[in-house]
Design an enzyme around this catalytic site. Structure first.
Site, mmCIF file in Angstrom:
data_model
loop_
_atom_site.group_PDB
_atom_site.id
_atom_site.type_symbol
_atom_site.label_atom_id
_atom_site.label_comp_id
_atom_site.label_asym_id
_atom_site.label_seq_id
_atom_site.Cartn_x
_atom_site.Cartn_y
_atom_site.Cartn_z
ATOM 1 N N ASN A 1 15.736 -12.410 7.257
ATOM 2 C CA ASN A 1 15.572 -10.967 7.442
ATOM 3 C C ASN A 1 16.701 -10.242 6.722
ATOM 4 O O ASN A 1 17.835 -10.679 6.770
ATOM 5 C CB ASN A 1 15.606 -10.619 8.944
ATOM 6 N N HIS B 1 0.039 -9.035 18.433
ATOM 7 C CA HIS B 1 -0.211 -7.596 18.529
ATOM 8 C C HIS B 1 -1.587 -7.203 17.993
ATOM 9 O O HIS B 1 -1.823 -6.039 17.700
ATOM 10 C CB HIS B 1 0.895 -6.820 17.804
ATOM 11 N N ILE C 1 12.474 -11.729 1.408
ATOM 12 C CA ILE C 1 11.599 -12.803 1.900
ATOM 13 C C ILE C 1 10.799 -13.478 0.783
ATOM 14 O O ILE C 1 10.735 -14.705 0.703
ATOM 15 C CB ILE C 1 10.634 -12.239 2.967
ATOM 16 N N ASP D 1 -2.124 -7.046 9.988
ATOM 17 C CA ASP D 1 -2.719 -6.714 8.691
ATOM 18 C C ASP D 1 -3.706 -7.740 8.157
ATOM 19 O O ASP D 1 -4.259 -7.562 7.080
ATOM 20 C CB ASP D 1 -1.606 -6.459 7.662
HETATM 21 P P1 NAD Z 1 10.212 -4.203 12.143
HETATM 22 O O1 NAD Z 1 9.781 -3.049 11.313
HETATM 23 O O2 NAD Z 1 10.866 -3.973 13.419
HETATM 24 O O3 NAD Z 1 11.182 -5.135 11.307
HETATM 25 C C1 NAD Z 1 10.890 -5.585 10.036
HETATM 26 C C2 NAD Z 1 12.154 -6.240 9.523
HETATM 27 O O4 NAD Z 1 11.872 -6.791 8.251
HETATM 28 C C3 NAD Z 1 13.320 -5.254 9.347
HETATM 29 O O5 NAD Z 1 14.446 -5.751 10.040
HETATM 30 C C4 NAD Z 1 13.542 -5.221 7.820
HETATM 31 O O6 NAD Z 1 14.914 -5.145 7.482
HETATM 32 C C5 NAD Z 1 12.968 -6.535 7.388
HETATM 33 N N1 NAD Z 1 12.393 -6.531 6.024
HETATM 34 C C6 NAD Z 1 11.500 -5.669 5.507
HETATM 35 N N2 NAD Z 1 11.147 -6.040 4.258
HETATM 36 C C7 NAD Z 1 11.856 -7.167 3.975
HETATM 37 C C8 NAD Z 1 11.949 -8.031 2.851
HETATM 38 N N3 NAD Z 1 11.213 -7.833 1.741
HETATM 39 N N4 NAD Z 1 12.792 -9.092 2.907
HETATM 40 C C9 NAD Z 1 13.559 -9.317 4.019
HETATM 41 N N5 NAD Z 1 13.510 -8.537 5.116
HETATM 42 C C10 NAD Z 1 12.663 -7.487 5.102
HETATM 43 O O7 NAD Z 1 8.995 -5.167 12.271
HETATM 44 P P2 NAD Z 1 8.569 -6.052 13.454
HETATM 45 O O8 NAD Z 1 9.728 -6.555 14.246
HETATM 46 O O9 NAD Z 1 7.548 -6.967 12.940
HETATM 47 O O10 NAD Z 1 7.894 -4.849 14.262
HETATM 48 C C11 NAD Z 1 7.313 -4.704 15.288
HETATM 49 C C12 NAD Z 1 5.894 -4.122 15.183
HETATM 50 O O11 NAD Z 1 5.478 -3.536 13.998
HETATM 51 C C13 NAD Z 1 4.956 -5.233 15.380
HETATM 52 O O12 NAD Z 1 4.448 -4.995 16.638
HETATM 53 C C14 NAD Z 1 3.825 -5.117 14.380
HETATM 54 O O13 NAD Z 1 2.633 -5.166 15.101
HETATM 55 C C15 NAD Z 1 4.035 -3.784 13.798
HETATM 56 N N6 NAD Z 1 3.810 -3.611 12.352
HETATM 57 C C16 NAD Z 1 3.007 -4.465 11.635
HETATM 58 C C17 NAD Z 1 2.826 -4.271 10.267
HETATM 59 C C18 NAD Z 1 1.926 -5.210 9.511
HETATM 60 O O14 NAD Z 1 0.987 -5.742 10.083
HETATM 61 N N7 NAD Z 1 2.190 -5.457 8.233
HETATM 62 C C19 NAD Z 1 3.481 -3.232 9.615
HETATM 63 C C20 NAD Z 1 4.300 -2.371 10.382
HETATM 64 C C21 NAD Z 1 4.452 -2.593 11.743
#
Ligand code: NAD
Ligand code: ZN
Length: 258
Positions: free
Chosen positions: A226, A126, A244, A109
């Protein structure tokens, strides 16, 4: 150790941060949810709505390329209006203080760069979804250019005018190889830091999820922030299952490297 409450978590985190010479943050989608960008796996996350389009499908089907771009533009308002959150700002403060040499991220992002971290010090495993590249000649295209050509071409995703290659957001899809240089740099950092802090990643996507383990094996301390449990909680020195932004907010404005 799982922090029993927020206050203890922040106090323990402060001790670990101040005790470390170099801290390497490893961030996932969870750091950006407070910025209005949903993560993938939470309820309401992107994958509960759409099956990801694998790379081979993107390469073999015009319709998959059109669909992939339609989805990207459907998210454009969220990506374009997102501003760095408290987590991003805290890491930028620690970066300016000289504590954080670089940030490793799974996010696409651009919010770490927007928070003031030099683009050269954001290691994107990524890729980045805020611009596009020709898959053959690497020519960069802006999203507005792609959109204009799609609108003018009845929704058909344009090919590269220079070489005829397919144009894709500069992200890594399933089935697409990871960027070698970024992976190597991430591994070097994980192996040489004193403290690796994994923030908002479910730690299930390999090989990125191997970094916490690599850091730990090289003698670094490991913190996992997390909301949900991860498979690596057991080996972490501190696990914080809290929001977070709330956990990292005390580090916003941190300017001492001590
Ligand atoms: P994921 O979706 O697998 O995991 C995100 C984790 O963050 C979850 O376990 C969730 O419980 C936790 N979470 C969410 N909001 C939170 C908060 N406010 N406080 C504490 N914990 C919180 O994400 P990942 O492992 O990064 O996913 C893998 C893929 O998703 C990556 O390859 C990435 O490229 C892509 N992705 C990126 C974005 C972005 O750039 N913002 C958004 C969605 C997915
Ligand atoms: Zn090209």
């Amino acid at each position: 150790m799982i922090a029993p409450d927020l206050e203890t978590a922040i106090a323990r985190l402060q001790e670990l941060v101040h005790g470390a010479g170099t801290l390497v943050p490893f961030t996932g989608a969870g750091i950006s949810t407070e910025c209005g960008i949903p993560d993938f796996r939470s309820p309401g996350g992107l994958w509960t709505k759409n099956r990801p389009i694998p790379f081979d499908e993107f390469m073999s089907s015009q319709e998959a390329r059109n669909e992939s771009w339609r989805r990207r533009f459907a998210m454009e308002e969220q990506f374009a209006s997102a501003k760095p959150g408290r987590g991003h700002r805290a890491l930028a403060s620690l970066y300016r203080a000289g504590k954080v040499p670089a940030v490793i991220t799974q996010n696409i992002d651009n919010l770490h760069q927007a928070s003031g971290i030099s683009p050269g010090d954001v290691i994107e495993l990524h890729g980045n979804t805020t611009f596009a590249l020709c898959l053959d000649c690497d020519q960069r295209y802006e999203l507005s250019w792609v959109r204009r050509h799609m609108d003018a071409g009845n929704g058909c995703a344009p090919d590269c005018p220079a070489c005829g290659g397919y144009i894709k957001t500069a992200t890594i899809s399933f089935g697409q190889s990871m960027p070698d240089a970024a992976v190597r740099r991430a591994q070097d950092l994980a192996q040489s830091c004193d403290l690796l802090v994994s923030i908002g990643s479910s730690l299930v996507v390999w090989p990125a999820a191997g970094l916490p383990l690599m850091a730990k094996r090289s003698g670094a301390k490991l913190v996992i922030i997390n909301r949900e449990p991860t498979d690596f909680d057991e080996i972490a020195d501190l696990v914080v299952r809290d929001d977070i932004g709330t956990v990292l907010e005390p580090f916003v404005g941190e300017h001492s490297a001590a």
